[in-house]
Scaffold this motif. Structure first.
Motif, PDB file in Angstrom:
ATOM      1  N   LEU A  65       0.820  -1.133  -0.112  1.00 30.17           N
ATOM      2  CA  LEU A  65       0.109   0.175  -0.094  1.00 30.17           C
ATOM      3  C   LEU A  65       0.706   1.203   0.011  1.00 30.17           C
ATOM      4  CD1 LEU A  65      -2.747  -0.218   2.747  1.00 30.17           C
ATOM      5  CD2 LEU A  65      -3.123   0.337   0.416  1.00 30.17           C
ATOM      6  N   ASP A  66       1.964   1.213   0.695  1.00 25.49           N
ATOM      7  CA  ASP A  66       2.770   2.413   0.961  1.00 25.49           C
ATOM      8  C   ASP A  66       4.180   2.222   1.394  1.00 25.49           C
ATOM      9  OD1 ASP A  66       1.698   1.292   3.404  1.00 25.49           O
ATOM     10  OD2 ASP A  66       0.335   2.855   3.831  1.00 25.49           O
ATOM     11  N   GLU A  67       4.839   3.241   1.288  1.00 21.55           N
ATOM     12  CA  GLU A  67       6.373   3.220   1.851  1.00 21.55           C
ATOM     13  C   GLU A  67       6.817   4.437   2.447  1.00 21.55           C
ATOM     14  OE1 GLU A  67       8.869   1.939   3.250  1.00 21.55           O
ATOM     15  OE2 GLU A  67       9.305   0.344   1.883  1.00 21.55           O
ATOM     16  N   TYR A  68       7.502   4.682   3.299  1.00 26.65           N
ATOM     17  CA  TYR A  68       8.128   5.808   3.845  1.00 26.65           C
ATOM     18  C   TYR A  68       9.048   6.533   2.844  1.00 26.65           C
ATOM     19  CZ  TYR A  68       6.380   4.591   8.427  1.00 26.65           C
ATOM     20  OH  TYR A  68       5.695   4.220   9.338  1.00 26.65           O
ATOM     21  N   VAL A  69       8.830   7.863   2.653  1.00 30.92           N
ATOM     22  CA  VAL A  69       9.967   8.405   1.830  1.00 30.92           C
ATOM     23  C   VAL A  69      11.452   8.716   2.714  1.00 30.92           C
ATOM     24  CG1 VAL A  69      10.427  10.793   0.460  1.00 30.92           C
ATOM     25  CG2 VAL A  69       8.356   9.335   0.382  1.00 30.92           C
TER      26      VAL A  69
END
Ligand code: F6R
Length: 241
Positions: A65-69
């Motif tokens: 779904l997502d990932e830290y930048v």
């Protein structure tokens, strides 16, 4: 929207594993994988079923779904690392078939478009696991996110950074930005499965399932989707009417 209320975390995990296992058995399943604590029991149960010879993930693939930048993939709290240590390493799902947004990409806006294109090229997600934030976020679409948004950079609210500080050495170590599938991207998955545990999620679940469809509660976009299963324990269900 079907709401399934289970007695405890173990029963929630069993129900979610039944749903996901159904897609895996059909073959070529495209799994939408959430991180965070809510799906961990479900991942453990899926791994148990793999070990016991009940499930074979050879033809499955996954999209996070997502990932830290800005957090290197090698960081133990990058979602690239977490999904491997919590799930992929325990089943026969080829890690090369588990894709995540690249939070280290030079062209971060372009990375969002590239990721959406990769999901579309794979044929779309069959079953998307979702947790919910205490503020009603899904993925990291914080309140106010466009209901039609695509994968892009978002700034985490202070509330979400505080909620996630438990995974880091301290609150200051939680990144400020993430690349997250948008609400429009998430809604394209063919089946949404939301998992919530504990009284701390009760307000968010009530707002998502029974409140107005509104960007102020991003998870309320589930009301717009034709195939949603909300699998929650009794505490998370306690504010439903
Ligand atoms: C994680 C994610 C987040 C979490 C949510 C709930 O990939 O997209 O939306 O699902 O923050 O987190 P937990 O399950 O840790 O309470």
């Amino acid at each position: 929207m079907e709401i399934v209320i289970r007695a405890d975390e173990h029963e929630v995990a069993t129900t979610v594993a039944d749903i996901v296992g159904g897609y895996v058995r059909q073959g070529n399943a495209i799994l939408g994988l959430a991180t965070g604590s809510s799906p961990l029991g479900s991942y453990r149960e899926l791994a148990r079923r793999y070990r016991d010879g009940e499930l074979d993930f050879t033809t499955a693939s996954g999209f996070l779904l997502d990932e830290y930048v800005g957090l290197p993939k090698s960081h133990p709290q990058s979602y690239f690392s977490v999904i491997r240590s919590e799930f992929v390493d325990h089943v026969n799902l080829d890690p090369a078939r588990v894709l995540s947004p690249n939070g280290e990409a030079g062209d971060i806006a372009g990375e969002g478009r590239r990721y959406d294109a990769a999901i579309a090229a794979a044929g779309g997600v069959d079953v998307q696991l979702l947790g919910i934030g205490t503020d009603g976020h899904i993925g990291f679409n914080e309140p106010g996110s466009s209901l039609t948004s695509r994968t892009r950079v978002k700034t985490l609210t202070e509330q979400t950074r505080r909620d996630n500080a438990r995974f880091f050495d301290g609150p200051d170590d939680v990144p400020h930005h993430v690349l997250t599938q948008g609400l429009g991207t998430i809604r394209e998955a063919r089946h949404l499965v939301m998992i919530a545990l504990g009284a701390g999620k009760a307000d968010a679940i009530a707002a998502a399932a029974e409140g107005p469809l509104s960007a102020f509660c991003p998870a309320s976009v589930m009301q717009w989707h034709p195939h949603v299963t909300v699998v929650i324990d009794e505490a998370a269900a306690s504010k439903l009417k």
